[in-house]
Design a protein around this motif. Structure first.
Motif, short mmCIF file in Angstrom:
data_model
loop_
_atom_site.label_atom_id
_atom_site.label_comp_id
_atom_site.label_asym_id
_atom_site.label_seq_id
_atom_site.Cartn_x
_atom_site.Cartn_y
_atom_site.Cartn_z
N TYR A 30 0.82 -1.22 0.00
CA TYR A 30 0.00 0.00 0.00
C TYR A 30 0.86 1.26 0.00
CZ TYR A 30 -4.42 -2.43 0.36
OH TYR A 30 -5.52 -3.21 0.08
N ALA A 184 -1.35 3.73 4.90
CA ALA A 184 -1.02 2.40 4.37
C ALA A 184 -1.33 1.33 5.41
CB ALA A 184 0.45 2.34 3.96
N ASN A 199 -6.69 -1.60 -5.16
CA ASN A 199 -5.59 -1.40 -6.10
C ASN A 199 -6.14 -0.82 -7.40
OD1 ASN A 199 -6.84 -3.61 -7.29
ND2 ASN A 199 -5.25 -5.07 -6.66
#
Length: 214
Positions: A30, A184, A199
């Motif tokens: 991430y 993240a 994503n």
């Protein structure tokens, strides 16, 4: 690693060290995604039913709108709306407008009995907010930590997310520099709990857009 296996792999029977290593890998991924996309603002939710299937049509009704407010894939889609993605048995929303309480109040309607729900936002001033609700159990995190009177330690507000305290602590600037990016870390937590991965592939997949007036 198949997405629908992540939550099972991170279950309570997994040794703490191995669990930490897998989370480290997800956080690093991430970090790369956030750096690559260069996002200024976003609000992201994942809602998974405990049983059955949450279709987009059902989600729109839970959100308090009728079908006329939804613009499906393939047609013209309004700007400033909330994107809806069908992912497995659940639903993902993405909102690129600077996060606000009124827009969060809309997506919060997806939470409730029989559902696990996660909300994560990052605003233009660099604030990260995480909220989760598992049925009636709730937990949240704000970064940077808000100044509360009387003071409440943010660790005491995590509720069902407390098993990730060590990971989240590593994203805070306290006595030393944070070890991970807190946004993240929150995305990794949501993936570990839901099995859903945010994503570019998901963002580019078919979506419906819910037009909202605020």
């Amino acid at each position: 690693m198949p997405q629908d296996r992540i939550a099972a792999i991170l279950g309570p029977r997994l040794p703490g060290k191995a669990c930490g290593l897998i989370l480290d890998e997800i956080v690093a991924r991430y970090d790369d995604i956030l750096d690559r996309l260069g996002l200024d603002t976003f609000a992201y939710t994942v809602t998974i039913p405990d049983a059955g299937f949450l279709a987009i049509e059902d989600a729109v009704r839970r959100l308090g709108f009728d079908s006329a407010a939804v613009h499906g894939p393939g047609g013209s889609q309004p700007s400033g709306g909330i994107s809806l993605y069908q992912v497995g048995t659940g639903l993902v929303t993405l909102d690129w407008t600077n996060p606000s309480d009124d827009r969060k109040q809309v997506t919060d309607r997806l939470a409730g009995e029989g559902f696990r729900h996660w909300y994560l936002s990052f605003d233009i001033e660099g604030n990260t907010s995480l909220y989760a609700r598992y049925g009636k159990a709730e937990g949240y995190l704000d970064h940077p930590e808000p100044v509360d009177i009387p003071f409440t330690d943010w660790r005491d507000c995590l509720g069902p997310l407390s098993r990730y305290t060590e990971l989240l602590v590593s994203g805070y600037d306290n006595e030393e520099e944070a070890q991970v990016d807190i946004t993240a870390a929150c995305l990794a937590l949501i993936e570990a709990e839901s099995g859903v991965r945010l994503n570019e592939e998901l963002m580019d997949s078919h979506k419906s857009v819910l037009a909202i007036s605020h």
